[in-house]
Design an enzyme around this catalytic site. Structure first.
Site, PDB file in Angstrom:
ATOM      1  N   SER A   1       0.710  -3.998   5.212  1.00 43.06           N
ATOM      2  CA  SER A   1       1.069  -4.330   6.576  1.00 43.06           C
ATOM      3  C   SER A   1       1.179  -3.007   7.242  1.00 43.06           C
ATOM      4  O   SER A   1       2.180  -2.262   6.930  1.00 43.06           O
ATOM      5  CB  SER A   1       2.451  -5.150   6.624  1.00 43.06           C
ATOM      6  OG  SER A   1       2.703  -5.041   7.864  1.00 43.06           O
TER       7      SER A   1
ATOM      8  N   VAL B   1       9.199   8.294   0.848  1.00 42.81           N
ATOM      9  CA  VAL B   1      10.094   9.454   0.484  1.00 42.81           C
ATOM     10  C   VAL B   1       9.640   9.508  -0.964  1.00 42.81           C
ATOM     11  O   VAL B   1       8.977   9.083  -1.613  1.00 42.81           O
ATOM     12  CB  VAL B   1      11.671   9.250   0.626  1.00 42.81           C
ATOM     13  CG1 VAL B   1      12.089   9.123   1.866  1.00 42.81           C
ATOM     14  CG2 VAL B   1      11.859   8.022  -0.103  1.00 42.81           C
TER      15      VAL B   1
ATOM     16  N   ILE C   1       4.908  -2.756   8.638  1.00 39.63           N
ATOM     17  CA  ILE C   1       6.040  -2.738   7.754  1.00 39.63           C
ATOM     18  C   ILE C   1       6.169  -1.272   7.259  1.00 39.63           C
ATOM     19  O   ILE C   1       7.038  -0.433   7.392  1.00 39.63           O
ATOM     20  CB  ILE C   1       5.712  -3.472   6.730  1.00 39.63           C
ATOM     21  CG1 ILE C   1       5.957  -5.032   7.048  1.00 39.63           C
ATOM     22  CG2 ILE C   1       7.071  -3.313   5.627  1.00 39.63           C
ATOM     23  CD1 ILE C   1       5.871  -5.912   6.094  1.00 39.63           C
TER      24      ILE C   1
ATOM     25  N   GLY D   1       0.816  -1.314   0.176  1.00 35.79           N
ATOM     26  CA  GLY D   1       0.038  -0.062  -0.124  1.00 35.79           C
ATOM     27  C   GLY D   1       0.663   1.158   0.105  1.00 35.79           C
ATOM     28  O   GLY D   1       0.534   2.067   0.673  1.00 35.79           O
TER      29      GLY D   1
ATOM     30  N   PRO E   1      14.197  21.033 -18.508  1.00 39.54           N
ATOM     31  CA  PRO E   1      12.743  21.428 -18.758  1.00 39.54           C
ATOM     32  C   PRO E   1      11.755  20.275 -19.147  1.00 39.54           C
ATOM     33  O   PRO E   1      12.354  19.411 -19.833  1.00 39.54           O
ATOM     34  CB  PRO E   1      12.490  22.467 -19.369  1.00 39.54           C
ATOM     35  CG  PRO E   1      13.896  22.720 -20.369  1.00 39.54           C
ATOM     36  CD  PRO E   1      14.673  21.498 -19.573  1.00 39.54           C
TER      37      PRO E   1
ATOM     38  N   LYS F   1       5.352  21.829 -11.166  1.00 40.42           N
ATOM     39  CA  LYS F   1       7.029  21.965 -11.439  1.00 40.42           C
ATOM     40  C   LYS F   1       7.120  21.844 -12.780  1.00 40.42           C
ATOM     41  O   LYS F   1       6.484  20.906 -13.549  1.00 40.42           O
ATOM     42  CB  LYS F   1       7.269  20.545 -10.612  1.00 40.42           C
ATOM     43  CG  LYS F   1       8.727  20.180 -11.122  1.00 40.42           C
ATOM     44  CD  LYS F   1       9.134  18.740 -10.024  1.00 40.42           C
ATOM     45  CE  LYS F   1      10.533  18.396 -10.727  1.00 40.42           C
ATOM     46  NZ  LYS F   1      10.476  17.165  -9.848  1.00 40.42           N
TER      47      LYS F   1
HETATM   48  C1  LIG Z   1      15.817   9.132  -1.012  1.00 39.38           C
HETATM   49  C2  LIG Z   1      14.758   8.712  -2.064  1.00 39.38           C
HETATM   50  C3  LIG Z   1      14.163  10.065  -2.776  1.00 39.38           C
HETATM   51  C4  LIG Z   1      13.078   9.643  -3.831  1.00 39.38           C
HETATM   52  N1  LIG Z   1      12.621  10.783  -4.301  1.00 39.38           N
HETATM   53  C5  LIG Z   1      11.655  10.395  -5.325  1.00 39.38           C
HETATM   54  C6  LIG Z   1      10.999  11.656  -6.083  1.00 39.38           C
HETATM   55  O1  LIG Z   1      11.496  12.695  -5.858  1.00 39.38           O
HETATM   56  N2  LIG Z   1       9.960  11.341  -7.059  1.00 39.38           N
HETATM   57  C7  LIG Z   1       9.687   9.797  -7.161  1.00 39.38           C
HETATM   58  O2  LIG Z   1       8.766   9.796  -7.968  1.00 39.38           O
HETATM   59  N3  LIG Z   1      10.188   8.838  -6.371  1.00 39.38           N
HETATM   60  C8  LIG Z   1      11.044   9.076  -5.616  1.00 39.38           C
HETATM   61  N4  LIG Z   1      11.938   7.945  -4.710  1.00 39.38           N
HETATM   62  C9  LIG Z   1      11.267   6.684  -5.164  1.00 39.38           C
HETATM   63  C10 LIG Z   1       9.830   6.528  -4.398  1.00 39.38           C
HETATM   64  O3  LIG Z   1      10.027   6.985  -3.243  1.00 39.38           O
HETATM   65  C11 LIG Z   1       9.662   4.868  -4.290  1.00 39.38           C
HETATM   66  O4  LIG Z   1      10.010   4.215  -5.504  1.00 39.38           O
HETATM   67  C12 LIG Z   1       8.328   4.684  -3.919  1.00 39.38           C
HETATM   68  O5  LIG Z   1       8.085   5.330  -2.852  1.00 39.38           O
HETATM   69  C13 LIG Z   1       8.094   3.067  -3.814  1.00 39.38           C
HETATM   70  O6  LIG Z   1       7.015   3.012  -3.436  1.00 39.38           O
HETATM   71  P1  LIG Z   1       6.243   1.513  -3.295  1.00 39.38           P
HETATM   72  O7  LIG Z   1       4.939   1.600  -3.273  1.00 39.38           O
HETATM   73  O8  LIG Z   1       6.915   0.739  -4.607  1.00 39.38           O
HETATM   74  O9  LIG Z   1       7.155   0.963  -2.075  1.00 39.38           O
HETATM   75  P2  LIG Z   1       6.835   1.193  -0.552  1.00 39.38           P
HETATM   76  O10 LIG Z   1       6.549   2.521  -0.341  1.00 39.38           O
HETATM   77  O11 LIG Z   1       8.095   0.596   0.011  1.00 39.38           O
HETATM   78  O12 LIG Z   1       5.491   0.294  -0.212  1.00 39.38           O
HETATM   79  C14 LIG Z   1       5.739  -1.398   0.180  1.00 39.38           C
HETATM   80  C15 LIG Z   1       4.376  -1.721   0.531  1.00 39.38           C
HETATM   81  O13 LIG Z   1       4.376  -3.196   0.972  1.00 39.38           O
HETATM   82  C16 LIG Z   1       3.807  -3.384   1.766  1.00 39.38           C
HETATM   83  N5  LIG Z   1       4.539  -4.701   2.200  1.00 39.38           N
HETATM   84  C17 LIG Z   1       5.749  -5.041   2.342  1.00 39.38           C
HETATM   85  N6  LIG Z   1       5.834  -6.487   2.669  1.00 39.38           N
HETATM   86  C18 LIG Z   1       4.501  -6.839   3.055  1.00 39.38           C
HETATM   87  C19 LIG Z   1       4.013  -7.996   3.609  1.00 39.38           C
HETATM   88  N7  LIG Z   1       4.772  -9.204   3.935  1.00 39.38           N
HETATM   89  N8  LIG Z   1       2.597  -8.182   3.833  1.00 39.38           N
HETATM   90  C20 LIG Z   1       1.952  -7.007   3.732  1.00 39.38           C
HETATM   91  N9  LIG Z   1       2.302  -5.873   2.957  1.00 39.38           N
HETATM   92  C21 LIG Z   1       3.785  -5.849   2.905  1.00 39.38           C
HETATM   93  C22 LIG Z   1       4.230  -2.400   2.826  1.00 39.38           C
HETATM   94  O14 LIG Z   1       3.119  -2.270   4.065  1.00 39.38           O
HETATM   95  C23 LIG Z   1       4.067  -1.105   2.129  1.00 39.38           C
HETATM   96  O15 LIG Z   1       2.686  -0.863   1.904  1.00 39.38           O
HETATM   97  C24 LIG Z   1      12.596   8.313  -4.106  1.00 39.38           C
HETATM   98  C25 LIG Z   1      13.246   7.324  -3.158  1.00 39.38           C
HETATM   99  C26 LIG Z   1      14.262   7.406  -2.430  1.00 39.38           C
HETATM  100  C27 LIG Z   1      15.123   6.368  -1.499  1.00 39.38           C
END
Ligand SMILES: Cc1cc2nc3c(=O)[nH]c(=O)nc-3n(C[C@H](O)[C@H](O)[C@H](O)COP(=O)(O)OP(=O)(O)OC[C@H]3O[C@@H](n4cnc5c(N)ncnc54)[C@H](O)[C@@H]3O)c2cc1C
Length: 250
Positions: A37, A45, A40, A10, A96, A76
């Protein structure tokens, strides 16, 4: 067509997927369940987007006026890298976002870049070739009057935590089922396909299609199906980041 879609995770990826599915099919055509979860949590970010996010909101039919105030968002038009290469006289480099109106100047820009790579000193600063570069230099926004006959592309800056909350509320309001529990095991069919997810609270969640949005944990793709991580390490100049909240610079 999948009748029962199960999204694990999520974070941004999970809630964006849930909203896209909920927009594509009605709850009667396909049910969408998102499991996350609370223990977790999300990586939480990321505060800036490219125009891809604009296209996402267009697909799910959410106007800027609905989500931007809720998520402290601003427009932006450009990414500026301060201190890019002072020793070569380039104090900052601007990237840009390219818009429809740039069709004419985009080509000369690419030609100039290729020419520069051949060793000739031609003009290649993208900020001077594209409308958004000029808007950024003049600190102007990307919204044109309705009579302007071209699409101006743009991205956003926003509070990533608030955007996650907003996308979750939107998905649930459009029929997505939200489950808060940790998945501790995955049941596979004899051919290896995923059959069901098993939660720590004893639920068994079946589905026709499972979408892995567990981020770095990669619970379904890597841990269950053994998909190998395709490293890009050899091509990266930076391989680590230090992140901390700080006050806005003036
Ligand atoms: C320093 C930094 C700066 C960034 N800046 C940018 C930016 O400016 N712009 C941009 O677009 N992106 C940026 N990113 C990338 C972006 O933040 C991530 O790619 C994105 O937030 C990842 O989201 P996600 O949903 O894939 O994973 P997560 O946010 O890690 O979500 C994982 C989900 O899986 C669930 N989960 C995991 N294991 C289980 C389990 N066993 N059972 C149930 N649930 C589970 C967790 O509860 C959570 O809900 C940045 C990343 C970093 C590290």
């Amino acid at each position: 067509m999948p009748k029962k879609i199960v999204i694990l995770g999520g974070g941004t990826a999970g809630w964006m997927a849930a909203n896209l599915f909920a927009k594509r099919w009605t709850a009667e055509q396909a049910s969408v369940t998102l499991i996350e979860s609370p223990d977790i949590g999300i990586i939480g970010v990321g505060e800036g987007s490219t125009p891809t996010l604009k296209r996402f909101f267009e697909i799910v039919e959410v106007p800027d006026a609905d989500w931007m105030p809720r998520c402290n968002a601003t427009y932006k038009v450009n990414i500026r890298f301060a201190g890019w290469s002072p020793e070569s006289g380039v104090e900052s480099y601007s990237h840009p976002f390219v818009s429809q109106v740039d069709a004419f100047t985009q080509r000369p820009f690419v030609v100039n870049c290729k020419t520069r790579r051949l060793g000739l000193d031609v003009h290649t600063r993208p900020g001077d070739f594209f409308l958004n570069g000029l808007l950024a230099a003049q600190k102007k926004g990307p919204q044109a009057p309705e009579s302007f006959p071209f699409v101006v592309d743009y991205g956003y800056h926003f509070d990533a935590g608030l955007l996650g909350e907003y996308l979750g509320e939107l998905a649930v309001s459009r029929g997505v089922t939200h489950m808060q529990t940790k998945i501790v095991d995955v049941e596979q069919q004899p051919d290896g396909d995923i059959a069901a997810l098993l939660s720590e609270s004893g639920e068994r969640v079946e589905g026709d299609i499972f979408v892995d949005c567990t981020g770095f944990a990669s619970v379904l793709m890597q841990k269950t199906l053994g998909v190998e991580f395709d490293s890009f390490k050899a091509n990266l100049f930076n391989d680590s980041a230090v992140v901390m909240p700080c006050t806005n610079s003036p």
